[in-house]
Write a protein that holds these residues in place. Structure first.
Motif, PDB file in Angstrom:
ATOM      1  N   THR A  64     -25.832  -2.498   2.623  1.00  7.74           N
ATOM      2  CA  THR A  64     -26.313  -3.165   1.420  1.00  7.74           C
ATOM      3  C   THR A  64     -25.573  -4.487   1.294  1.00  7.74           C
ATOM      4  OG1 THR A  64     -24.763  -1.784   0.226  1.00  7.74           O
ATOM      5  CG2 THR A  64     -27.080  -1.189   0.059  1.00  7.74           C
ATOM      6  N   GLU A  65     -26.328  -5.495   0.965  1.00  3.64           N
ATOM      7  CA  GLU A  65     -25.778  -6.839   0.916  1.00  3.64           C
ATOM      8  C   GLU A  65     -24.687  -6.999  -0.114  1.00  3.64           C
ATOM      9  OE1 GLU A  65     -29.218  -9.863   2.046  1.00  3.64           O
ATOM     10  OE2 GLU A  65     -28.287 -10.202   0.123  1.00  3.64           O
ATOM     11  N   HIS A  66     -24.829  -6.273  -1.198  1.00  5.51           N
ATOM     12  CA  HIS A  66     -23.932  -6.541  -2.310  1.00  5.51           C
ATOM     13  C   HIS A  66     -22.748  -5.588  -2.348  1.00  5.51           C
ATOM     14  CE1 HIS A  66     -26.870  -9.353  -3.530  1.00  5.51           C
ATOM     15  NE2 HIS A  66     -27.789  -8.430  -3.529  1.00  5.51           N
ATOM     16  N   GLN A  67     -22.570  -4.864  -1.256  1.00  8.05           N
ATOM     17  CA  GLN A  67     -21.431  -3.972  -1.222  1.00  8.05           C
ATOM     18  C   GLN A  67     -20.592  -4.274  -0.008  1.00  8.05           C
ATOM     19  OE1 GLN A  67     -22.360   0.184  -1.700  1.00  8.05           O
ATOM     20  NE2 GLN A  67     -22.112  -0.124  -3.883  1.00  8.05           N
ATOM     21  N   ARG A  68     -19.356  -3.893  -0.095  1.00  7.77           N
ATOM     22  CA  ARG A  68     -18.461  -4.120   1.020  1.00  7.77           C
ATOM     23  C   ARG A  68     -17.549  -2.917   1.082  1.00  7.77           C
ATOM     24  NH1 ARG A  68     -16.493  -6.940   4.547  1.00  7.77           N
ATOM     25  NH2 ARG A  68     -14.446  -7.887   4.798  1.00  7.77           N
ATOM     26  N   ILE A  69     -17.211  -2.512   2.306  1.00  8.41           N
ATOM     27  CA  ILE A  69     -16.308  -1.383   2.462  1.00  8.41           C
ATOM     28  C   ILE A  69     -14.883  -1.928   2.452  1.00  8.41           C
ATOM     29  CG2 ILE A  69     -15.707   0.607   3.885  1.00  8.41           C
ATOM     30  CD1 ILE A  69     -18.598   0.728   3.183  1.00  8.41           C
ATOM     31  N   CYS A  70     -14.078  -1.404   1.587  1.00  7.34           N
ATOM     32  CA  CYS A  70     -12.676  -1.811   1.546  1.00  7.34           C
ATOM     33  C   CYS A  70     -11.994  -1.283   2.804  1.00  7.34           C
ATOM     34  CB  CYS A  70     -12.011  -1.243   0.306  1.00  7.34           C
ATOM     35  SG  CYS A  70     -10.219  -1.402   0.341  1.00  7.34           S
ATOM     36  N   SER A  71     -11.316  -2.178   3.523  1.00  6.88           N
ATOM     37  CA  SER A  71     -10.713  -1.764   4.785  1.00  6.88           C
ATOM     38  C   SER A  71      -9.468  -0.921   4.537  1.00  6.88           C
ATOM     39  CB  SER A  71     -10.355  -2.986   5.619  1.00  6.88           C
ATOM     40  OG  SER A  71      -9.324  -3.712   4.991  1.00  6.88           O
ATOM     41  N   ALA A  76     -17.010   2.027  -0.598  1.00  5.43           N
ATOM     42  CA  ALA A  76     -18.007   0.963  -0.666  1.00  5.43           C
ATOM     43  C   ALA A  76     -18.031   0.479  -2.097  1.00  5.43           C
ATOM     44  CB  ALA A  76     -19.364   1.491  -0.253  1.00  5.43           C
ATOM     45  N   LEU A  77     -17.717  -0.787  -2.272  1.00  4.61           N
ATOM     46  CA  LEU A  77     -17.625  -1.321  -3.631  1.00  4.61           C
ATOM     47  C   LEU A  77     -18.434  -2.600  -3.740  1.00  4.61           C
ATOM     48  CD1 LEU A  77     -13.789  -0.836  -3.893  1.00  4.61           C
ATOM     49  CD2 LEU A  77     -15.441   0.381  -5.296  1.00  4.61           C
ATOM     50  N   LEU A  79     -19.281  -6.467  -4.423  1.00  4.27           N
ATOM     51  CA  LEU A  79     -18.472  -7.635  -4.041  1.00  4.27           C
ATOM     52  C   LEU A  79     -17.534  -8.097  -5.147  1.00  4.27           C
ATOM     53  CD1 LEU A  79     -20.937  -9.828  -1.958  1.00  4.27           C
ATOM     54  CD2 LEU A  79     -19.266  -8.159  -1.164  1.00  4.27           C
ATOM     55  N   VAL A  80     -17.910  -7.859  -6.381  1.00  4.70           N
ATOM     56  CA  VAL A  80     -17.061  -8.321  -7.488  1.00  4.70           C
ATOM     57  C   VAL A  80     -15.737  -7.561  -7.536  1.00  4.70           C
ATOM     58  CG1 VAL A  80     -18.899  -9.164  -8.990  1.00  4.70           C
ATOM     59  CG2 VAL A  80     -18.236  -6.754  -9.104  1.00  4.70           C
ATOM     60  N   ALA A  81     -15.663  -6.429  -6.844  1.00  8.44           N
ATOM     61  CA  ALA A  81     -14.425  -5.651  -6.829  1.00  8.44           C
ATOM     62  C   ALA A  81     -13.426  -6.196  -5.805  1.00  8.44           C
ATOM     63  CB  ALA A  81     -14.718  -4.183  -6.539  1.00  8.44           C
ATOM     64  N   PHE A  82     -13.825  -7.284  -5.128  1.00  4.26           N
ATOM     65  CA  PHE A  82     -12.951  -7.874  -4.111  1.00  4.26           C
ATOM     66  C   PHE A  82     -12.505  -9.264  -4.542  1.00  4.26           C
ATOM     67  CE2 PHE A  82     -15.441  -4.709  -2.017  1.00  4.26           C
ATOM     68  CZ  PHE A  82     -14.599  -4.162  -1.076  1.00  4.26           C
ATOM     69  N   ASN A  83     -11.332  -9.636  -4.108  1.00  7.89           N
ATOM     70  CA  ASN A  83     -10.863 -10.985  -4.376  1.00  7.89           C
ATOM     71  C   ASN A  83     -11.635 -11.976  -3.525  1.00  7.89           C
ATOM     72  OD1 ASN A  83      -8.841 -10.594  -6.339  1.00  7.89           O
ATOM     73  ND2 ASN A  83      -7.461  -9.821  -4.766  1.00  7.89           N
ATOM     74  N   LYS A  84     -11.830 -13.163  -4.049  1.00  8.30           N
ATOM     75  CA  LYS A  84     -12.541 -14.189  -3.300  1.00  8.30           C
ATOM     76  C   LYS A  84     -11.693 -14.681  -2.119  1.00  8.30           C
ATOM     77  CE  LYS A  84     -15.993 -15.680  -6.423  1.00  8.30           C
ATOM     78  NZ  LYS A  84     -15.913 -14.447  -7.124  1.00  8.30           N
ATOM     79  N   ALA A  85     -12.361 -14.916  -1.016  1.00 11.20           N
ATOM     80  CA  ALA A  85     -11.689 -15.483   0.153  1.00 11.20           C
ATOM     81  C   ALA A  85     -12.700 -16.362   0.858  1.00 11.20           C
ATOM     82  CB  ALA A  85     -11.186 -14.379   1.064  1.00 11.20           C
ATOM     83  N   GLY A  91     -17.226 -14.185   1.932  1.00  9.93           N
ATOM     84  CA  GLY A  91     -16.672 -14.894   0.788  1.00  9.93           C
ATOM     85  C   GLY A  91     -15.711 -14.061  -0.040  1.00  9.93           C
ATOM     86  N   VAL A  92     -15.444 -12.853   0.433  1.00  4.70           N
ATOM     87  CA  VAL A  92     -14.487 -11.988  -0.270  1.00  4.70           C
ATOM     88  C   VAL A  92     -13.512 -11.383   0.732  1.00  4.70           C
ATOM     89  CG1 VAL A  92     -16.030 -11.392  -2.161  1.00  4.70           C
ATOM     90  CG2 VAL A  92     -16.005  -9.971  -0.111  1.00  4.70           C
ATOM     91  N   GLY A  93     -12.394 -10.933   0.230  1.00  2.00           N
ATOM     92  CA  GLY A  93     -11.358 -10.358   1.075  1.00  2.00           C
ATOM     93  C   GLY A  93     -11.736  -9.007   1.633  1.00  2.00           C
ATOM     94  N   ARG A  94     -10.903  -8.497   2.516  1.00  2.00           N
ATOM     95  CA  ARG A  94     -11.181  -7.220   3.163  1.00  2.00           C
ATOM     96  C   ARG A  94     -10.775  -6.018   2.325  1.00  2.00           C
ATOM     97  NH1 ARG A  94     -12.257  -9.176   8.264  1.00  2.00           N
ATOM     98  NH2 ARG A  94     -10.903 -10.903   8.737  1.00  2.00           N
TER      99      ARG A  94
END
Ligand SMILES: [Zn+2]
Length: 124
Positions: A64-71, A76-77, A79-85, A91-94
Motif C-alpha cells: 500500500t502506497e500510504h504505509q511503510r513497514i518500520c524496519s 506497517a504504519l 507515513l505520518v507515523a514516520f519522521n520526514k527524511a 520521503g520518510v525515515g526507516r
C-alpha cells in the motif's frame, strides 16, 4: 498480509480445515504475526498418487502506497507515523517515530551514562 496454500496429498483423506490450521500456525511461528492478521488468499488441492506430496505456502503483503513497514518494530504504519527524511525515496525515515524516539532516548541515556562514568573516573 496474505497466505497462499497449495497442498498435494496422496489421497482424498484428511481434513482441509485441519491442514489450513496447521499451516497458519506454522506461518504464525515463522513470521511472528498473529493469524488474525492474515487472509487466506488461495487454498488449492491436488491428489498426487506418486512422488512425495508437498505443501507450498506463500506469504506476502499487499503493498500500500500510504504505509511503510518500520524496519525496527516491523509494523506497517501510515507515513505520518514516520519522521520526514527528504533524502530517502519515500520521503520518510526507516523507523517509525515511536522506535526513533525510543532509540534517541536510549542513545541519550547511554551518552549520559558514559559521561557520568568518565567524570567519576576523572574525579578519582
Ligand atoms: Zn517502529
Amino acid at each position: 498480509m496474505f497466505v497462499d496454500i497449495f497442498v498435494q496429498k496422496p489421497d482424498q483423506r484428511g481434513d482441509a480445515i485441519n491442514v489450513v490450521d496447521v499451516v497458519c500456525d506454522g506461518v504464525k511461528d515463522a513470521v511472528g504475526v498473529d493469524d488474525r492478521w492474515f487472509a487466506l488468499r488461495a487454498v488449492d488441492w491436488e491428489v498426487v498418487k506418486s512422488g512425495s506430496p508437498t505443501i507450498w505456502v506463500g506469504v506476502g503483503q499487499v503493498a500500500t502506497e500510504h504505509q511503510r513497514i518500520c524496519s525496527y518494530c516491523g509494523r506497517a504504519l501510515p507515513l505520518v507515523a514516520f519522521n520526514k527524511a527528504k533524502s530517502l525515496p519515500l520521503g520518510v525515515g526507516r523507523e517509525c517515530r515511536e522506535c526513533r524516539h525510543a532509540q534517541t532516548c536510549a542513545d541519550r541515556d547511554d551518552r549520559k551514562r558514559k559521561r557520568a562514568a568518565k567524570a567519576a573516573k576523572e574525579a578519582r
